[in-house]
Design an enzyme around this catalytic site. Structure first.
Site, PDB file in Angstrom:
ATOM      1  N   THR A 162       7.172  10.321   5.566  1.00  0.00           N
ATOM      2  CA  THR A 162       6.963   8.997   4.969  1.00  0.00           C
ATOM      3  C   THR A 162       8.196   8.603   4.176  1.00  0.00           C
ATOM      4  O   THR A 162       8.659   9.358   3.308  1.00  0.00           O
ATOM      5  CB  THR A 162       5.719   9.027   4.055  1.00  0.00           C
ATOM      6  N   HIS A 283       2.384   1.221   4.045  1.00  0.00           N
ATOM      7  CA  HIS A 283       1.588   2.114   3.201  1.00  0.00           C
ATOM      8  C   HIS A 283       0.265   1.431   2.811  1.00  0.00           C
ATOM      9  O   HIS A 283      -0.268   1.643   1.726  1.00  0.00           O
ATOM     10  CB  HIS A 283       2.380   2.492   1.951  1.00  0.00           C
TER      11      HIS A 283
HETATM   12  C1  FMN Z   1      -6.227   6.271  -0.776  1.00  0.00           C
HETATM   13  C2  FMN Z   1      -4.982   6.287   0.070  1.00  0.00           C
HETATM   14  C3  FMN Z   1      -4.086   7.328  -0.080  1.00  0.00           C
HETATM   15  C4  FMN Z   1      -2.941   7.366   0.728  1.00  0.00           C
HETATM   16  N1  FMN Z   1      -2.093   8.450   0.648  1.00  0.00           N
HETATM   17  C5  FMN Z   1      -1.024   8.515   1.470  1.00  0.00           C
HETATM   18  C6  FMN Z   1      -0.190   9.672   1.483  1.00  0.00           C
HETATM   19  O1  FMN Z   1      -0.427  10.633   0.754  1.00  0.00           O
HETATM   20  N2  FMN Z   1       0.881   9.673   2.315  1.00  0.00           N
HETATM   21  C7  FMN Z   1       1.164   8.617   3.154  1.00  0.00           C
HETATM   22  O2  FMN Z   1       2.147   8.668   3.904  1.00  0.00           O
HETATM   23  N3  FMN Z   1       0.373   7.531   3.175  1.00  0.00           N
HETATM   24  C8  FMN Z   1      -0.703   7.456   2.374  1.00  0.00           C
HETATM   25  N4  FMN Z   1      -1.520   6.364   2.415  1.00  0.00           N
HETATM   26  C9  FMN Z   1      -1.215   5.260   3.361  1.00  0.00           C
HETATM   27  C10 FMN Z   1      -1.918   5.514   4.709  1.00  0.00           C
HETATM   28  O3  FMN Z   1      -1.362   6.610   5.363  1.00  0.00           O
HETATM   29  C11 FMN Z   1      -1.784   4.290   5.629  1.00  0.00           C
HETATM   30  O4  FMN Z   1      -0.427   3.934   5.753  1.00  0.00           O
HETATM   31  C12 FMN Z   1      -2.580   3.079   5.128  1.00  0.00           C
HETATM   32  O5  FMN Z   1      -3.788   3.490   4.551  1.00  0.00           O
HETATM   33  C13 FMN Z   1      -2.853   2.109   6.281  1.00  0.00           C
HETATM   34  O6  FMN Z   1      -3.529   0.971   5.855  1.00  0.00           O
HETATM   35  P1  FMN Z   1      -5.133   0.807   5.912  1.00  0.00           P
HETATM   36  O7  FMN Z   1      -5.669   1.601   4.782  1.00  0.00           O
HETATM   37  O8  FMN Z   1      -5.314  -0.661   5.731  1.00  0.00           O
HETATM   38  O9  FMN Z   1      -5.586   1.333   7.260  1.00  0.00           O
HETATM   39  C14 FMN Z   1      -2.676   6.319   1.647  1.00  0.00           C
HETATM   40  C15 FMN Z   1      -3.603   5.281   1.768  1.00  0.00           C
HETATM   41  C16 FMN Z   1      -4.750   5.259   1.003  1.00  0.00           C
HETATM   42  C17 FMN Z   1      -5.739   4.139   1.204  1.00  0.00           C
END
Ligand code: FMN
Length: 403
Positions: A162, A283
């Site tokens: 990421t 993200h």
């Molecule tokens: C609660 C939460 C925690 C997340 N933690 C990470 C993470 O640790 N690493 C990362 O690369 N993306 C993280 N993300 C982003 C997700 O991988 C992803 O890009 C995103 O949730 C996509 O959008 P959506 O929730 O609308 O499907 C997180 C998203 C959420 C909702």
């Protein structure tokens, strides 16, 4: 796997969101649900799908539709992967294991966040499908090397790096809910915010029974697993630059996806650096507020690197028709974050399974209504884009006036 009756009755992802809202303390629900700053990008990520219209071919007789796709060398039964979601253990006891198990049963991939509360070995053991490991350089290169070696030994088959997190985004809901104060472990600071936990006794019992306040067991610092409170500071010291990516590629020696790409230039750079896939992602609107919704930048990235690499997309996907629209515009598959995190918060593994089942049935129905027999046959001719998407109509998508 007991399917909580309300989760079984959930008709769409919004229903699962509402169940999660009722079961989780406000600070945990808002951690999933919220975005950065004014949450403009968070809203736009979902809204943009509404602007893309579908163009069906009617009178087409179809047998069974084929939902299979390939991602980083794996055959996947569904073009929907589970995105890395940190701290899933807050949503349900051993949440990462529960989600990985549901993904495996659906024959799709689970991507484990570096910032998970569960040991990566246990997560891989819980899934019968492919597991990929999402890497932050938390703690520096030595710590990352240990994480990668463990991930490889445990059978994680690809790395997802990421690159959009040089600092944690400002999540205003977290500040209001007292996340900072609750992490101080000083009772005086915590006291005003403890009420929201007491209001959810079933969640609290499960959380305490699962070990309570977490560490990050996959980030092994010299002093032991990284404590939960350190995460903001650690992210600031773990910016991933292009040089780091070359180093990571050599250290890992297997398939790599680069997550957080939002322009054709960065996508080209990622591929030149050795990425086997790019994930078009902001993200989930949790980092830089004000960037474009991912679906809107997808055509630019497909035009830049679609011939050379796999393009995946995440952000805002709540329905199977959203998945189909992203595939029409050139994504190989999508990742979902909140859609399954709501399910996990609502009913654990059964809730994640329900989220995947809702999306799978939606995609299947949408394909049949479109008159298309396979996700691999979707292309831009099945969609019509708003006229405001400058230059996005190359490759066959039509545009309509939206003024
Ligand atoms: C609660 C939460 C925690 C997340 N933690 C990470 C993470 O640790 N690493 C990362 O690369 N993306 C993280 N993300 C982003 C997700 O991988 C992803 O890009 C995103 O949730 C996509 O959008 P959506 O929730 O609308 O499907 C997180 C998203 C959420 C909702």
């Amino acid at each position: 796997m007991l399917l909580n009756r309300s989760a079984a009755r959930a008709v769409n992802i919004s229903d699962l969101r509402e169940l999660a809202r009722r079961r989780l303390p406000r600070m945990v629900f808002d951690y999933i649900d919220g975005g950065a700053d004014a949450e403009f990008t968070l809203r736009e990520n979902s809204r943009v799908f509404e602007g893309v219209r579908l163009r069906p071919r009617c009178g087409v007789a179809l047998g069974a539709c084929d939902l299979r796709t390939r991602g980083l060398g794996h055959e996947l039964e569904l073009p929907i992967l589970l995105a890395p979601v940190g701290s899933s253990r807050l949503f349900w006891p051993r949440g990462e294991e529960a989600a990985a198990s549901a993904a495996g049963r659906a024959r799709t991939a689970y991507i484990l966040s570096t910032l998970s509360g569960t040991r990566l070995e246990n997560v891989s053991a819980a899934s019968s499908g492919p597991c990929w490991y999402q890497l932050y350089l938390a703690g520096g290169r030595e710590v990352a090397l240990r994480g990668m070696a463990r991930a490889k030994a445990a059978g994680f088959s690809a790395l997802v790096v990421t690159i959009d997190t040089p600092v944690a985004g400002l999540r205003e809901r977290d500040l209001r809910n007292g996340v900072r104060e609750l992490l101080t472990r000083r009772i005086g600071a915590m006291l005003p915010f403890l009420g929201q936990l007491a209001l959810r006794p079933r969640w609290l019992l499960g959380f305490l029974g699962d070990g309570g306040l977490m560490t990050f067991p996959n980030v092994e610092l010299a002093s032991g697993p990284m404590p939960y409170a350190d995460v903001g500071a650690v992210l600031e010291q773990s910016v991933v630059c292009w040089d780091d990516l070359r180093w990571i590629r050599d250290a890992w020696g297997g398939p790599i996806a680069i997550k957080g790409v939002l322009s054709g230039d960065d996508a080209r750079r990622a591929v030149d650096t050795g990425a086997d896939a790019v994930v078009v992602s902001n993200h989930g609107g949790r980092q830089l507020d004000g960037v474009a919704p991912t679906l809107e930048v997808l055509p630019e990235i497909v035009a830049a690197v679609g011939q050379r690499t796999e393009v995946l997309l995440d952000g805002g996907i709540r329905r199977g028709s959203d998945v189909v629209k992203a595939l029409c515009l050139g994504a190989r598959a999508v990742l979902v974050g909140r859609a399954y995190a709501y399910g996990l918060g609502a009913a654990g593994e059964a809730g994640v399974a329900r989220a995947l089942e809702i999306l799978r049935a939606d995609v299947l129905r949408t394909l049949k209504l479109l008159g298309c027999r396979a996700v691999a046959e979707l292309d831009p001719s099945y969609v019509e884009l708003p006229g405001s998407w400058r230059g996005a109509c190359r490759g066959g998508a039509k545009s309509y006036r939206d003024d």
